[in-house]
Design a protein around this motif. Structure first.
Motif, PDB file in Angstrom:
ATOM      1  N   UNK A 214       0.855  -1.177   0.000  1.00 57.20           N
ATOM      2  CA  UNK A 214       0.000   0.000   0.000  1.00 57.20           C
ATOM      3  C   UNK A 214       0.894   1.230   0.000  1.00 57.20           C
ATOM      4  N   UNK A 215       0.640   2.173  -0.878  1.00 58.54           N
ATOM      5  CA  UNK A 215       1.492   3.355  -0.996  1.00 58.54           C
ATOM      6  C   UNK A 215       1.257   4.294   0.182  1.00 58.54           C
ATOM      7  N   UNK A 216       2.335   4.746   0.784  1.00 63.01           N
ATOM      8  CA  UNK A 216       2.247   5.683   1.905  1.00 63.01           C
ATOM      9  C   UNK A 216       3.415   6.661   1.839  1.00 63.01           C
ATOM     10  N   UNK A 217       3.307   7.727   2.625  1.00 69.87           N
ATOM     11  CA  UNK A 217       4.289   8.804   2.621  1.00 69.87           C
ATOM     12  C   UNK A 217       4.719   9.119   4.048  1.00 69.87           C
ATOM     13  N   UNK A 218       6.011   9.391   4.231  1.00 72.19           N
ATOM     14  CA  UNK A 218       6.543   9.760   5.542  1.00 72.19           C
ATOM     15  C   UNK A 218       6.130  11.199   5.867  1.00 72.19           C
TER      16      UNK A 218
ATOM     17  N   UNK B  75       8.372  12.943   3.343  1.00 72.08           N
ATOM     18  CA  UNK B  75       7.955  12.950   1.942  1.00 72.08           C
ATOM     19  C   UNK B  75       8.378  11.739   1.145  1.00 72.08           C
ATOM     20  N   UNK B  76       9.298  10.922   1.680  1.00 70.90           N
ATOM     21  CA  UNK B  76       9.692   9.734   0.932  1.00 70.90           C
ATOM     22  C   UNK B  76       8.544   8.726   0.904  1.00 70.90           C
ATOM     23  N   UNK B  77       8.459   7.998  -0.194  1.00 68.34           N
ATOM     24  CA  UNK B  77       7.361   7.064  -0.430  1.00 68.34           C
ATOM     25  C   UNK B  77       7.787   5.662  -0.030  1.00 68.34           C
ATOM     26  N   UNK B  78       6.871   4.945   0.601  1.00 69.23           N
ATOM     27  CA  UNK B  78       7.104   3.559   0.977  1.00 69.23           C
ATOM     28  C   UNK B  78       5.929   2.705   0.511  1.00 69.23           C
ATOM     29  N   UNK B  79       6.169   1.402   0.385  1.00 65.61           N
ATOM     30  CA  UNK B  79       5.113   0.418   0.197  1.00 65.61           C
ATOM     31  C   UNK B  79       4.910  -0.287   1.527  1.00 65.61           C
ATOM     32  N   UNK B  80       3.679  -0.293   2.002  1.00 64.42           N
ATOM     33  CA  UNK B  80       3.344  -0.874   3.305  1.00 64.42           C
ATOM     34  C   UNK B  80       2.763  -2.273   3.089  1.00 64.42           C
ATOM     35  N   UNK B  81       3.382  -3.271   3.707  1.00 63.84           N
ATOM     36  CA  UNK B  81       2.934  -4.659   3.562  1.00 63.84           C
ATOM     37  C   UNK B  81       2.159  -5.165   4.777  1.00 63.84           C
TER      38      UNK B  81
ATOM     39  N   UNK C  97       5.246  -2.463   8.481  1.00 58.85           N
ATOM     40  CA  UNK C  97       6.355  -3.150   7.802  1.00 58.85           C
ATOM     41  C   UNK C  97       6.389  -2.629   6.375  1.00 58.85           C
ATOM     42  N   UNK C  98       7.494  -1.977   5.988  1.00 58.13           N
ATOM     43  CA  UNK C  98       7.510  -1.207   4.747  1.00 58.13           C
ATOM     44  C   UNK C  98       8.783  -1.461   3.945  1.00 58.13           C
ATOM     45  N   UNK C  99       8.719  -1.013   2.701  1.00 64.10           N
ATOM     46  CA  UNK C  99       9.914  -0.952   1.848  1.00 64.10           C
ATOM     47  C   UNK C  99       9.988   0.440   1.249  1.00 64.10           C
ATOM     48  N   UNK C 100      11.128   1.097   1.434  1.00 66.60           N
ATOM     49  CA  UNK C 100      11.333   2.447   0.901  1.00 66.60           C
ATOM     50  C   UNK C 100      11.557   2.386  -0.600  1.00 66.60           C
ATOM     51  N   UNK C 101      10.907   3.273  -1.322  1.00 64.80           N
ATOM     52  CA  UNK C 101      11.118   3.312  -2.767  1.00 64.80           C
ATOM     53  C   UNK C 101      12.426   4.006  -3.138  1.00 64.80           C
TER      54      UNK C 101
ATOM     55  N   UNK D  94      15.373  15.892   1.138  1.00 70.31           N
ATOM     56  CA  UNK D  94      13.962  15.633   1.432  1.00 70.31           C
ATOM     57  C   UNK D  94      13.115  16.017   0.219  1.00 70.31           C
ATOM     58  N   UNK D  95      12.255  15.103  -0.265  1.00 71.81           N
ATOM     59  CA  UNK D  95      11.398  15.424  -1.409  1.00 71.81           C
ATOM     60  C   UNK D  95      10.193  16.250  -0.985  1.00 71.81           C
TER      61      UNK D  95
END
Length: 283
Positions: free
Chosen positions: A31-35, A59-65, A73-77, A126-127
């Motif tokens: 699931x797409x999420x943002x810091x 502002x960095x984007x992660x995928x939330x599992x 529990x995430x993975x940073x793009x 920072x984006x």
């Protein structure tokens, strides 16, 4: 075996993209999420007592599992790193990135007024998603809040010299897993400096050693190093600027410091037994 730092999988749950490569009880799409905090500590386990692996920037984007018991529990793009962070550090949306923080650090303000209490402290790279609204030298962010425009740069606008970028971090405290101008480790200094110059590299030194630019074959005494070469030992790295100037974030000074490379070579040989530094040439 797949590197767990870069691949989201556990016996009970895995990224659906890994189906066929690993076995898990269940596969899910992220699931797409943002810091939404200045920096978010990413840990190998959902436990605040666990040392951090890295930090994710506002502002960095992660995928939330997975979201469970206050943890995500995430993975940073940005660099692919996998781990756990506090769920309150996230919002389930994303914005189109238009700018990056170009200064070492800057603030988000609730209004375009330097006297207003800041909402967040942001670090280099920072984006940001900026609107076209401007007032008094400040720009309005898409999600609300104002940022000083001379501290940011349009997306795609890069600096040319990663050595000059690295030198701006002198005196920054050493922080294991840190990735901001308030504290960072050796590989983060390399990553952040190159990122500001438009070169995206992995997070950890062992990953960088096999991926940055190209390998440079140098004389045994390293007399033919070039400005900007990145020098790697087992568990440590830094950037060569000139014979008397090697910059690294190190645990001896507990800070980013500039020292003669000969001193570092001697120290690393005595401390780790690594007499064979490897050189990567980013450009």
């Amino acid at each position: 075996m797949l590197d767990r730092r870069l691949n989201a999988y556990r016996p009970d749950l895995a990224n659906r993209k890994l189906r066929g490569n690993i076995t898990a009880d269940c596969y899910v799409d992220g699931q797409v999420a943002r810091i939404v905090v200045g920096s978010a500590a990413l840990r190998p386990r959902p436990d605040l007592g666990t040392p951090i692996d890295t930090e994710l920037l506002y502002g960095e984007i992660v995928d939330v599992f997975e979201r469970s018991k206050g943890w995500a529990w995430v993975q940073a793009r940005a660099d692919g790193y996998v781990g756990y962070l506090r769920e309150e550090y996230l919002v389930l949306d994303c914005c189109d990135i238009t700018h990056l923080v170009a200064s070492l650090r800057t603030y988000i303000y609730p209004e375009p007024n330097l006297k207003s209490p800041p909402l967040n402290l942001l670090s280099m790279n920072t984006p940001l998603s900026l609107t076209e609204t401007e007032e008094g030298g400040f720009g309005l962010l898409s999600e609300g809040g104002w940022i000083f425009q001379r501290h940011i740069a349009p997306l795609g606008s890069h600096e040319a010299d990663h050595c000059a970028v690295a030198l701006r971090f002198i005196g920054t405290p050493y922080l294991w897993g840190g990735r901001t101008s308030l504290g960072l480790d050796c590989s983060a200094l390399v990553q952040m400096s190159l990122m500001r110059c438009g070169i995206n590299v992995p997070r950890d030194s062992d990953m960088q050693e096999h991926s940055i630019g190209r390998e440079a074959i140098c004389e045994h005494d390293l007399s033919d190093l070039r400005r900007g070469d990145v020098v790697y030992w087992n568990g440590h790295c830094g950037i060569w600027i000139e014979p008397a100037a090697f910059i690294h974030a190190n645990a001896t000074d507990m800070a980013v410091a500039v020292q003669p490379l000969k001193r570092i070579l001697k120290h690393m040989a005595e401390a780790t037994g690594d007499n064979n530094p490897r050189i990567r040439r980013p450009k």
